[in-house]
Write an enzyme that holds these catalytic residues in place. Sequence first.
Site: not given
Length: 265
Positions: A74, A122, A209, A211-212
């Site tokens: 995402h 994801d 912020g 994410s990942g």
Amino acid sequence: MMQMLVFLLLQAAYVFGCGTPAVPPDTSRVVNGEDARPHSWPWQISLQVKHGSRYHHTCGGTLIGPRWVLTAGHCIWPGDVYRVVLGEHDMSAQEGTEQIRDILRIIVHPKWDIDFVADGNDLALLKLDKSPIMKDSVGVACLPEAEISELGCETLYTRIIHGPMPDKLQQASLPVVEHSLCTRSDWWGATIKSTMICAGGDVVSGCHGDSGGPLNCLGQDGRWYIQGVTSFVSSRTCNEVKKPTVFTRVSAFTEWLITKKKLYY
């Protein structure tokens, strides 16, 4: 054949000294989140997107090979231009340890669908235009063996926060929430799949912020493995009761990751 490929490539990762930072992370007093010891998570990267003539932090990610970064699906939007910054600790200062790389190829998991986040998958792989220079501030995390679902190890979550919060890399201890609990109707319910990990959500959790970014797990061999990729939190608030941070479980996708890395080497 696939098992042999996984074994050989995991062995190859050891050649690069995966999961063994030259600067050991301080894990003795991590409770609610704090500044990480500089460069103690050398595989943490900042994924930055270009707006106008400038780049801005948008997501975290993990260096899992000399030219490969793992982040969340995402985090990637078609048409956007990205770069990766490695060796970053304080985003408000030029420390001299930063290495900037352009992205040669983006591989989003084929079953990722931004309209159906709860379906999972994801993940995205980013191939850098060239390898960073491996040093104390830049290193590679280990991938877990395929299909391991029980973590059974100390988990530490790292995140880069840029904006109103501190600009330094943060770390926090996130207790893993058992799948049977996280899937209860008063928790996340059927939203949670077997390819996901729930962690935290009591005192500290992931937020915008983050994410990942990686959920790091210290293995019995003394190496740090990336067991989760930050996927989503509650839409109401980042730290909602009974709504822990949800991570994509990396071990469910180890073979896909290694196959893609091999295919596009």
